[in-house]
Motif scaffolding. Sequence first.
Motif, mmCIF file in Angstrom:
data_model
loop_
_atom_site.group_PDB
_atom_site.id
_atom_site.type_symbol
_atom_site.label_atom_id
_atom_site.label_comp_id
_atom_site.label_asym_id
_atom_site.label_seq_id
_atom_site.Cartn_x
_atom_site.Cartn_y
_atom_site.Cartn_z
ATOM 1 N N SER A 33 2.826 -51.313 20.268
ATOM 2 C CA SER A 33 1.797 -50.280 20.239
ATOM 3 C C SER A 33 1.950 -49.435 21.491
ATOM 4 N N GLY A 34 2.442 -48.222 21.333
ATOM 5 C CA GLY A 34 2.705 -47.388 22.505
ATOM 6 C C GLY A 34 3.748 -48.071 23.372
ATOM 7 N N ALA A 35 3.436 -48.248 24.644
ATOM 8 C CA ALA A 35 4.366 -48.918 25.556
ATOM 9 C C ALA A 35 4.150 -50.428 25.572
ATOM 10 N N GLY A 36 3.138 -50.917 24.850
ATOM 11 C CA GLY A 36 2.817 -52.337 24.897
ATOM 12 C C GLY A 36 3.345 -53.125 23.717
ATOM 13 N N ARG A 37 3.467 -54.416 23.940
ATOM 14 C CA ARG A 37 3.841 -55.362 22.903
ATOM 15 C C ARG A 37 2.741 -56.406 22.845
ATOM 16 N N TYR A 38 2.403 -56.818 21.655
ATOM 17 C CA TYR A 38 1.355 -57.810 21.471
ATOM 18 C C TYR A 38 1.858 -58.881 20.514
ATOM 19 N N GLY A 39 1.371 -60.104 20.704
ATOM 20 C CA GLY A 39 1.738 -61.178 19.800
ATOM 21 C C GLY A 39 0.752 -62.322 19.894
ATOM 22 N N VAL A 40 0.645 -63.080 18.808
ATOM 23 C CA VAL A 40 -0.253 -64.226 18.772
ATOM 24 C C VAL A 40 0.294 -65.269 17.805
ATOM 25 N N THR A 41 0.089 -66.530 18.139
ATOM 26 C CA THR A 41 0.509 -67.639 17.297
ATOM 27 C C THR A 41 -0.486 -67.855 16.166
ATOM 28 N N VAL A 42 0.042 -68.086 14.959
ATOM 29 C CA VAL A 42 -0.793 -68.423 13.811
ATOM 30 C C VAL A 42 -0.209 -69.647 13.117
ATOM 31 N N GLY A 43 -1.074 -70.381 12.452
ATOM 32 C CA GLY A 43 -0.649 -71.529 11.653
ATOM 33 C C GLY A 43 -1.105 -71.379 10.219
ATOM 34 N N THR A 44 -1.238 -70.136 9.771
ATOM 35 C CA THR A 44 -1.816 -69.898 8.451
ATOM 36 C C THR A 44 -0.960 -68.991 7.583
ATOM 37 N N LEU A 45 0.307 -68.904 7.834
ATOM 38 C CA LEU A 45 1.172 -68.019 7.070
ATOM 39 C C LEU A 45 1.361 -68.552 5.654
ATOM 40 N N SER A 46 1.124 -67.690 4.665
ATOM 41 C CA SER A 46 1.279 -68.074 3.259
ATOM 42 C C SER A 46 1.973 -66.974 2.478
ATOM 43 N N VAL A 47 2.764 -67.385 1.509
ATOM 44 C CA VAL A 47 3.359 -66.447 0.564
ATOM 45 C C VAL A 47 2.329 -66.203 -0.529
ATOM 46 N N LEU A 48 2.026 -64.945 -0.813
ATOM 47 C CA LEU A 48 1.031 -64.607 -1.833
ATOM 48 C C LEU A 48 1.656 -64.176 -3.149
ATOM 49 N N SER A 49 2.718 -63.371 -3.083
ATOM 50 C CA SER A 49 3.251 -62.758 -4.294
ATOM 51 C C SER A 49 4.718 -62.409 -4.097
ATOM 52 N N LEU A 50 5.486 -62.488 -5.195
ATOM 53 C CA LEU A 50 6.876 -62.042 -5.168
ATOM 54 C C LEU A 50 6.996 -60.577 -5.566
ATOM 55 N N GLU A 51 6.171 -60.136 -6.513
ATOM 56 C CA GLU A 51 6.192 -58.752 -6.966
ATOM 57 C C GLU A 51 4.776 -58.206 -7.017
ATOM 58 N N PRO A 52 4.364 -57.471 -6.027
ATOM 59 C CA PRO A 52 5.112 -57.071 -4.836
ATOM 60 C C PRO A 52 5.212 -58.237 -3.850
ATOM 61 N N ALA A 53 6.149 -58.134 -2.933
ATOM 62 C CA ALA A 53 6.347 -59.179 -1.927
ATOM 63 C C ALA A 53 5.216 -59.113 -0.905
ATOM 64 N N LEU A 54 4.295 -60.091 -0.981
ATOM 65 C CA LEU A 54 3.128 -60.115 -0.100
ATOM 66 C C LEU A 54 3.003 -61.463 0.593
ATOM 67 N N VAL A 55 2.600 -61.421 1.852
ATOM 68 C CA VAL A 55 2.272 -62.616 2.620
ATOM 69 C C VAL A 55 0.872 -62.442 3.192
ATOM 70 N N ALA A 56 0.316 -63.551 3.699
ATOM 71 C CA ALA A 56 -1.005 -63.493 4.329
ATOM 72 C C ALA A 56 -1.013 -64.418 5.531
ATOM 73 N N PHE A 57 -1.823 -64.052 6.513
ATOM 74 C CA PHE A 57 -2.065 -64.902 7.673
ATOM 75 C C PHE A 57 -3.485 -64.624 8.135
ATOM 76 N N ALA A 58 -4.035 -65.547 8.891
ATOM 77 C CA ALA A 58 -5.413 -65.393 9.359
ATOM 78 C C ALA A 58 -5.446 -65.363 10.879
ATOM 79 N N LEU A 59 -6.332 -64.534 11.405
ATOM 80 C CA LEU A 59 -6.552 -64.434 12.847
ATOM 81 C C LEU A 59 -8.018 -64.703 13.147
ATOM 82 N N LYS A 60 -8.275 -65.379 14.266
ATOM 83 C CA LYS A 60 -9.651 -65.601 14.696
ATOM 84 C C LYS A 60 -10.338 -64.258 14.905
ATOM 85 N N ALA A 61 -11.641 -64.241 14.706
ATOM 86 C CA ALA A 61 -12.414 -63.007 14.842
ATOM 87 C C ALA A 61 -12.256 -62.379 16.227
#
Length: 168
Positions: A33-61
Amino acid sequence: MVSGAERAGLPVPALKELFAHIPTSVAVITIASGAGRYGVTVGTLSVLSLEPALVAFALKADSGLLPHLHTGRAAGINVLADGQSDVALRFATASIDRFNSTRWCEEHSLPRIDDGVAWLAVRVEDRIVLGDHTLVTARVEHGETSRLTPLLHWRRDFHSPNPIASAI
């Protein structure tokens, strides 16, 4: 005040213990984002759909990444490999330069952590507030895999899949 977990018949500590027994992959969501980089660890990655190719993850509020993940935003999903628990812990720690001690490169204008199991370039489709987290759905635009063994989170610690199988 009674929590939702307690209304369901489980006190919060018991619910945390129950959820700790569900093994999950470990991924780091990254953006530029602009000159910055951001990242966070998640343990909730899921495959949702092949067509279209969708994934989901959750972040704390209260995740610092959440305000940057608006609809249409590009993001990277770095699925960590066995031996990268230090990376997972670093990106789970607030108020530090998470990229400083991490080997990474830029790909598709996104930070990509080196030596992972898989890497996906995605575009945010939707955000849905659910309880104390926000579920983010994203369309996969690019992806690559390796033959490395994934890092798993199980019983509040990091594991390789092989020791989990022998511990059951």
